[in-house]
Motif scaffolding. Sequence first.
Motif, PDB file in Angstrom:
ATOM      1  N   SER A 180      -3.575   2.282   0.280  1.00 27.67           N
ATOM      2  CA  SER A 180      -2.667   1.377  -0.420  1.00 27.67           C
ATOM      3  C   SER A 180      -1.517   0.993   0.501  1.00 27.67           C
ATOM      4  O   SER A 180      -1.037   1.815   1.294  1.00 27.67           O
ATOM      5  N   ARG A 181      -1.094  -0.254   0.361  1.00 25.89           N
ATOM      6  CA  ARG A 181       0.031  -0.730   1.178  1.00 25.89           C
ATOM      7  C   ARG A 181       0.986  -1.510   0.274  1.00 25.89           C
ATOM      8  O   ARG A 181       0.627  -2.543  -0.280  1.00 25.89           O
ATOM      9  N   SER A 182       2.192  -0.997   0.140  1.00 26.43           N
ATOM     10  CA  SER A 182       3.246  -1.646  -0.637  1.00 26.43           C
ATOM     11  C   SER A 182       4.352  -2.062   0.315  1.00 26.43           C
ATOM     12  O   SER A 182       4.904  -1.231   1.043  1.00 26.43           O
ATOM     13  N   THR A 183       4.699  -3.356   0.293  1.00 28.73           N
ATOM     14  CA  THR A 183       5.715  -3.869   1.211  1.00 28.73           C
ATOM     15  C   THR A 183       6.750  -4.696   0.459  1.00 28.73           C
ATOM     16  O   THR A 183       6.440  -5.355  -0.530  1.00 28.73           O
TER      17      THR A 183
ATOM     18  N   GLY B 287      -4.393  -2.417  -2.663  1.00 25.27           N
ATOM     19  CA  GLY B 287      -4.972  -1.118  -2.400  1.00 25.27           C
ATOM     20  C   GLY B 287      -6.385  -0.949  -2.906  1.00 25.27           C
ATOM     21  O   GLY B 287      -6.887  -1.746  -3.707  1.00 25.27           O
TER      22      GLY B 287
ATOM     23  N   ILE C 130       7.401  -1.203   4.759  1.00 23.26           N
ATOM     24  CA  ILE C 130       6.709  -0.360   3.791  1.00 23.26           C
ATOM     25  C   ILE C 130       7.711   0.187   2.785  1.00 23.26           C
ATOM     26  O   ILE C 130       8.820   0.599   3.142  1.00 23.26           O
TER      27      ILE C 130
ATOM     28  N   GLU D 242       0.461   5.484   2.544  1.00 21.84           N
ATOM     29  CA  GLU D 242      -0.614   4.508   2.626  1.00 21.84           C
ATOM     30  C   GLU D 242      -1.997   5.136   2.456  1.00 21.84           C
ATOM     31  O   GLU D 242      -2.966   4.424   2.174  1.00 21.84           O
TER      32      GLU D 242
ATOM     33  N   ARG E 216       5.552   9.105   4.896  1.00 15.34           N
ATOM     34  CA  ARG E 216       6.353   8.389   3.902  1.00 15.34           C
ATOM     35  C   ARG E 216       7.713   8.047   4.494  1.00 15.34           C
ATOM     36  O   ARG E 216       8.323   8.863   5.180  1.00 15.34           O
TER      37      ARG E 216
ATOM     38  N   THR F 132       1.814  -5.099  -3.535  1.00 15.06           N
ATOM     39  CA  THR F 132       0.955  -3.935  -3.303  1.00 15.06           C
ATOM     40  C   THR F 132      -0.502  -4.362  -3.333  1.00 15.06           C
ATOM     41  O   THR F 132      -0.936  -5.091  -4.232  1.00 15.06           O
TER      42      THR F 132
END
Length: 793
Positions: free
Chosen positions: A655-658, A633, A676, A682, A708, A631
Amino acid sequence: MNAYRWPVLLAALTLTLPAVAQQTSSPASTAQTDAQSTNTSQDQKISTSETVTVTAPGETRDTQSVDSKVLLQQAPGTSPIAVLGRLPSVEVTTADPYGAYEWALRISVRGFNQNQLGFTLDDVPLGDMSYGNLNGLHISRAIIDEDMGRVTLSQGTGALEVASTSNLGGAVQFYSADPLDKFHFDARQSFGSFDGVRSYGRLDSGLLPGGGKFYFAGVWQRADKWKSAGQRNQRYEQFNLKYVQPVGANGTFTAYADLSNRQEVDYQDLDKIWVKTLGYNWDNFGNWNQALQAAEAYQSGGTIAYPNPVSKLTSSQDPEDAAYFGASGLRRDRLAYVSYKTAIGTHLFWKTTAYGHGNDGDGLWFTPYLPTYNSNYEAVSPISLRTSEYGIERGGFLTSLSFETAKNMLEGGAWFEKEDFTLARRFYNTSLAGPIHSLYDFPTNPFYTQWAYEFPSTLYALHLQDKYKINDKVTVSAGFKAEETNQTGNLKAYNTGLDLAPTTVASSYAQGSLESGSPFLPQVGVDWKLDQKSEVFADVAKNTRAYQTGGPGFGTSPWGTSQAGFDVLTSSLKPESSWSEEVGYRYTDNRASIQANYFHVNFSNRLLAIQQGAAIAGDASLLSNVGGVTTNGLDGAASVQFGNGWVLYNGLTFSRSTYNDNYTSDGTEIETGGKIVVDAPEFMWKNSLSYSHKGFDAHIGSDYMSKRYYTYTDDSSVDGRFLAEMGTSYHKDEVGIFDQLKLQFNIYNLANAKYYSTIGTNGFIASDPTGVGNNTLQVGAPRAFTGTFSMRF
């Protein structure tokens, strides 16, 4: 274990503390101890202007808070969790207007979901607030909303002293309000949409002979679901008692007790096809004849038609799960703690708390997947009542010492908890004439127990931290915590009552013990004041999460598999862990409070229960380590006062969670690497404008959340949504016999938007491109109005 032996033992301990320790303290240390009290004891008015602390000067980590002023602005009965949704990087979703419906209430912070955060009330651990109640209870059952004093959120690294074994990426600390110094009686009556009625009363004793004071509060609430038929009333009663007593010159003894009874009728989990075909307001039948027809249609293999409008669905669109007769969640909780804090000398301070918690819970679902059988194994009804039955008895204590000087604060403490958690899956009879059992009552006399578990657990934790002021500009902090959790799953029964699974053996279920935790979880931070108004801070921390206990189909429980599968896990399984980093800037003056942060999180050993069948049918899962999550962000918040009584607040998050890796399920590689993370928007934007002048208060706020995903491969998603709400109130002091009178009006979902709210209520799956593979969505509640009249004697 009797969960209430702990408070009794500690009360005896604190009352026998040496008087010498209390008498050696100076007046200065007394003042310092009093300053550490949770809330001021000064008289507070019912209505005040909005206060959101967007930054905490001097802290070495990101810490924000919401106080009682903001909480009281919301419609009565609104969960404090829902109020936290106005903070940056905080995602809150719910299916009802108040965030009171626990099944659908979710909070996520910087990519971590609710079960990966830590929660406490007055330092007492609330567990991970799982709906399944495995190690705690929801905040709404721990305290009446109106009795909340303030809420503090550590968004990134959490706090070392927080009593939690689930805190991977943030901690929420709730604090109850203290009793008032003056005698008062508060009464608040609310009426709202969907036949909503809420009655709240609180008696404050004021200062008693000897200096003690207490309050006793109670609430009674009823409100219909905003959709559905049949039994649809949501019921809730709760009582709080808090007593504060000075002991000697420098000590304070506190006792708190909470009783809660909740009866919540469920909203049906949906998929996109059902919403499109059956309508936005689609829900469970609530009609027994329709439910019977649907169950008979399922069991006939298609020779019997489903009731209208479910008959519009094709066989591939899962008509058997589109609606049931009904479902509900029943929760009865008893929570108590005693606490003692004192100054020992000029610089040394001690506090200790002991607590006990008991819970009886039941999840009810009228299922078409197992008929009701009589003693001759004849199906007498196509529907049975399936339950998930919970029981908690836990108790523990926390104790800490702090040594404080003008430049240094050294603090350390210990936490111990022992718990006995029971969980069972049982089935009860229905008849062709009716359901027999109510959605509001705990059923008795099951005809079949599929399985029953007992999970004893023991938890030990230590922490030590030092905050040192190098000079007037630079402060550093460093510390660590050590945790060890021992959990055992014991199968107490299986396939009892009727013999409906004759080929099942004990080894079909997992038994055994697991240990999780770490001897060294560090946290380091620094705060550097650039000038009197500006400062920068940075911190890093490592955290780990204990395993979730539970049977087949329950979350990420290692015991949700066979004995052979569990034996493999014991040698290979690692607990989830995280490494969090953040750096931020703060600016504070008389009119503005601003904070901006960059954060980076490495989440390792992500555990996924790979379902081997239908989740709702309770089929076993295999727990697997499916890699990590990264993550990155930026977030920030600003609160600006301008004019006379106006406050403008804004919070932004990018924010970017992958997912870092692909994973394998049944020999097939699931391509999740680079995708994602589910339920991780995001972009979020929160804002509010408030005005306060001579007893009049008003605010309007909005909350935007981007798209989402609800599958791990990102092939299904819900669109972004924009919500607005407003509230206004007027109060007048000293009116005849009344100290204060107040009128308040709130509107939820001001624009009456239609949108998908909570996702993942029934779990997530790898892929669902057609939108019919998993009923796991909840739609948002429509516009709702609440009016409240308050008076204080």
